[in-house]
Write a protein that holds these residues in place. Structure first.
Motif, mmCIF file in Angstrom:
data_model
loop_
_atom_site.group_PDB
_atom_site.id
_atom_site.type_symbol
_atom_site.label_atom_id
_atom_site.label_comp_id
_atom_site.label_asym_id
_atom_site.label_seq_id
_atom_site.Cartn_x
_atom_site.Cartn_y
_atom_site.Cartn_z
ATOM 1 N N ASP A 120 11.396 3.551 -11.621
ATOM 2 C CA ASP A 120 11.651 3.768 -10.194
ATOM 3 C C ASP A 120 10.443 4.386 -9.493
ATOM 4 O OD1 ASP A 120 14.159 2.636 -10.189
ATOM 5 O OD2 ASP A 120 15.193 4.522 -10.592
ATOM 6 N N TYR A 121 9.295 3.731 -9.690
ATOM 7 C CA TYR A 121 8.073 4.107 -8.991
ATOM 8 C C TYR A 121 7.467 2.844 -8.393
ATOM 9 C CZ TYR A 121 8.327 8.455 -11.694
ATOM 10 O OH TYR A 121 8.741 9.635 -12.249
ATOM 11 N N GLY A 122 6.820 3.015 -7.267
ATOM 12 C CA GLY A 122 6.182 1.869 -6.630
ATOM 13 C C GLY A 122 5.167 2.339 -5.606
ATOM 14 N N ILE A 123 4.666 1.396 -4.834
ATOM 15 C CA ILE A 123 3.794 1.715 -3.698
ATOM 16 C C ILE A 123 4.603 1.385 -2.450
ATOM 17 C CG2 ILE A 123 1.624 1.208 -2.510
ATOM 18 C CD1 ILE A 123 0.471 0.379 -5.227
ATOM 19 N N ILE A 124 4.949 2.422 -1.700
ATOM 20 C CA ILE A 124 5.966 2.300 -0.654
ATOM 21 C C ILE A 124 5.439 2.793 0.687
ATOM 22 C CG2 ILE A 124 8.284 3.057 0.035
ATOM 23 C CD1 ILE A 124 8.403 3.766 -3.189
ATOM 24 N N ALA A 125 5.766 2.051 1.738
ATOM 25 C CA ALA A 125 5.487 2.495 3.108
ATOM 26 C C ALA A 125 6.813 2.608 3.840
ATOM 27 C CB ALA A 125 4.567 1.511 3.816
ATOM 28 N N ARG A 126 7.022 3.735 4.499
ATOM 29 C CA ARG A 126 8.272 3.939 5.235
ATOM 30 C C ARG A 126 8.086 3.774 6.741
ATOM 31 N NH1 ARG A 126 8.989 7.515 0.696
ATOM 32 N NH2 ARG A 126 10.733 6.691 -0.511
ATOM 33 N N ASP A 127 6.862 3.520 7.148
ATOM 34 C CA ASP A 127 6.557 3.223 8.551
ATOM 35 C C ASP A 127 5.286 2.379 8.519
ATOM 36 O OD1 ASP A 127 7.280 3.535 11.332
ATOM 37 O OD2 ASP A 127 5.533 4.806 11.555
ATOM 38 N N GLU A 128 4.331 2.638 9.381
ATOM 39 C CA GLU A 128 3.082 1.886 9.297
ATOM 40 C C GLU A 128 2.351 2.262 8.016
ATOM 41 O OE1 GLU A 128 0.408 2.804 12.467
ATOM 42 O OE2 GLU A 128 -0.055 4.789 11.701
ATOM 43 N N VAL A 129 1.568 1.310 7.488
ATOM 44 C CA VAL A 129 0.843 1.574 6.249
ATOM 45 C C VAL A 129 -0.668 1.580 6.476
ATOM 46 C CG1 VAL A 129 0.729 -0.829 5.460
ATOM 47 C CG2 VAL A 129 0.764 1.012 3.782
ATOM 48 N N THR A 130 -1.135 0.836 7.454
ATOM 49 C CA THR A 130 -2.544 0.730 7.893
ATOM 50 C C THR A 130 -3.472 0.044 6.893
ATOM 51 O OG1 THR A 130 -3.338 2.925 7.134
ATOM 52 C CG2 THR A 130 -2.257 2.840 9.289
ATOM 53 N N SER A 131 -2.949 -0.369 5.745
ATOM 54 C CA SER A 131 -3.792 -1.062 4.765
ATOM 55 C C SER A 131 -3.257 -2.446 4.414
ATOM 56 C CB SER A 131 -3.924 -0.225 3.485
ATOM 57 O OG SER A 131 -2.661 -0.066 2.870
ATOM 58 N N VAL A 132 -2.265 -2.900 5.166
ATOM 59 C CA VAL A 132 -1.753 -4.268 5.017
ATOM 60 C C VAL A 132 -1.576 -4.812 6.429
ATOM 61 C CG1 VAL A 132 0.064 -5.760 4.114
ATOM 62 C CG2 VAL A 132 -0.592 -3.706 2.849
ATOM 63 N N LEU A 133 -2.548 -5.603 6.842
ATOM 64 C CA LEU A 133 -2.618 -6.038 8.234
ATOM 65 C C LEU A 133 -2.604 -7.558 8.342
ATOM 66 C CD1 LEU A 133 -5.546 -3.687 9.366
ATOM 67 C CD2 LEU A 133 -3.087 -3.177 9.395
ATOM 68 N N LEU A 134 -2.252 -8.017 9.526
ATOM 69 C CA LEU A 134 -2.340 -9.437 9.837
ATOM 70 C C LEU A 134 -3.035 -9.588 11.184
ATOM 71 C CD1 LEU A 134 -0.045 -12.335 9.215
ATOM 72 C CD2 LEU A 134 -0.478 -11.835 11.618
ATOM 73 N N VAL A 135 -4.112 -10.367 11.188
ATOM 74 C CA VAL A 135 -4.827 -10.666 12.427
ATOM 75 C C VAL A 135 -4.273 -11.990 12.942
ATOM 76 C CG1 VAL A 135 -7.067 -11.086 13.506
ATOM 77 C CG2 VAL A 135 -6.889 -9.492 11.571
ATOM 78 N N PRO A 136 -3.545 -11.980 14.067
ATOM 79 C CA PRO A 136 -2.880 -13.196 14.549
ATOM 80 C C PRO A 136 -3.831 -14.383 14.688
ATOM 81 C CG PRO A 136 -2.108 -11.291 15.762
ATOM 82 C CD PRO A 136 -3.266 -10.820 14.927
ATOM 83 N N GLY A 137 -3.322 -15.550 14.334
ATOM 84 C CA GLY A 137 -4.108 -16.778 14.388
ATOM 85 C C GLY A 137 -3.584 -17.761 13.365
ATOM 86 N N VAL A 138 -4.476 -18.536 12.796
ATOM 87 C CA VAL A 138 -4.109 -19.495 11.755
ATOM 88 C C VAL A 138 -3.837 -18.731 10.459
ATOM 89 C CG1 VAL A 138 -4.877 -21.488 10.407
ATOM 90 C CG2 VAL A 138 -5.496 -21.303 12.830
ATOM 91 N N TYR A 139 -2.749 -19.103 9.769
ATOM 92 C CA TYR A 139 -2.388 -18.389 8.538
ATOM 93 C C TYR A 139 -3.483 -18.517 7.489
ATOM 94 C CZ TYR A 139 -0.160 -17.102 4.158
ATOM 95 O OH TYR A 139 0.118 -16.519 2.947
ATOM 96 N N SER A 140 -3.850 -17.383 6.922
ATOM 97 C CA SER A 140 -4.833 -17.336 5.843
ATOM 98 C C SER A 140 -4.455 -16.190 4.923
ATOM 99 C CB SER A 140 -6.239 -17.110 6.419
ATOM 100 O OG SER A 140 -7.178 -16.906 5.385
ATOM 101 N N LYS A 141 -4.211 -16.492 3.664
ATOM 102 C CA LYS A 141 -3.785 -15.441 2.745
ATOM 103 C C LYS A 141 -4.977 -14.645 2.229
ATOM 104 C CE LYS A 141 -3.644 -18.295 -1.467
ATOM 105 N NZ LYS A 141 -2.767 -18.807 -2.544
ATOM 106 N N ASP A 142 -4.696 -13.456 1.755
ATOM 107 C CA ASP A 142 -5.695 -12.616 1.099
ATOM 108 C C ASP A 142 -5.606 -12.907 -0.397
ATOM 109 O OD1 ASP A 142 -7.024 -10.411 -0.217
ATOM 110 O OD2 ASP A 142 -6.888 -9.286 1.659
ATOM 111 N N PHE A 143 -6.703 -13.341 -1.006
ATOM 112 C CA PHE A 143 -6.666 -13.743 -2.414
ATOM 113 C C PHE A 143 -6.322 -12.583 -3.341
ATOM 114 C CE2 PHE A 143 -10.918 -11.989 -2.238
ATOM 115 C CZ PHE A 143 -11.160 -11.506 -3.523
#
Length: 220
Positions: free
Chosen positions: A67-90
């Motif tokens: 029962d451990y993980g990497i958790i965000a309960r509000d903004e995380v600031t290190s997982v972002l999306l820049v709107p536009g054409v979909y492009s995944k992070d490898f």
């Protein structure tokens, strides 16, 4: 125990804790050696070349986990999306899936480079994916889980006294990550206040919902 760690700032408290509490120099060396980014660690874990790791939540389905993980309960600031054409992070699996679950189009950016992007760009130029999830479902988001395929008892014993509030990151480690990432020590410490590691009832509900939504969209 062959343990792999995500070599991002978000796991610094766990890294410091494990180095302090693991007595075996050989095991410490293994942990330091087996470090990489999330999607690469997922592959190593699935191939059983590592026995335990914080693996992406989407990769943890069907795996044994503590029962451990990497958790965000509000903004995380290190997982972002820049709107536009979909492009995944490898480097990612879960965050790429999260963007799809939220029906958001754009470039996914994760990890330390995303945190640097957050501090260097207009806040209206990107979407914080953890905050978007929270706004939509009123639940925290679990980006990774501490999973194992062997030596679970040893892992549980190693982690049993972990409490992020009792962990102080040494200055030399902060300076190392500041130099490597280009993110100030002040911003690193502020960022770590946004990350939690204990998976409770709400986090389990969030995982269940995320797994349901990814299954509905055919995301593996």
């Amino acid at each position: 125990m062959k343990f792999a760690k995500i070599d991002f700032i978000n796991l610094l408290p766990v890294t410091v804790y494990m180095k302090k509490n693991i007595k075996s120099n050989q095991l410490k060396a293994i942990i330091e050696y087996k470090k990489s980014y999330p999607s690469a660690i997922n592959k190593k874990f699935k191939k059983r070349s590592v026995e335990s790791a914080f693996i992406s939540s989407i990769a943890s389905r069907g795996e044994k986990s503590l029962d451990y993980g990497i958790i965000a309960r509000d903004e995380v600031t290190s997982v972002l999306l820049v709107p536009g054409v979909y492009s995944k992070d490898f480097q990612s699996d879960t965050s790429n899936a999260l963007a799809k679950v939220l029906d958001l189009q754009g470039q996914v950016i994760i990890g330390d480079k995303a945190l640097k992007f957050f501090h260097e760009n207009d806040k209206n130029s990107f979407i914080d994916l953890a905050k978007a999830w929270q706004d939509k479902y009123n639940l925290p988001f679990v980006f990774a889980r501490l999973s194992y395929n062997k030596n679970g008892k040893l892992l549980r014993k190693t982690m049993k006294n972990f409490n992020k509030r009792h962990i102080k990151i040494p200055q030399y480690i902060l300076e190392k990550y500041e130099k490597r990432s280009g993110i100030s020590k002040k911003n690193i410490l502020e960022y770590l206040t946004k990350i939690d590691y204990d998976i409770g009832i709400k986090e389990k509900l969030a995982l269940k919902l995320f797994f349901k939504l990814t299954k509905e969209k055919g995301i593996k």
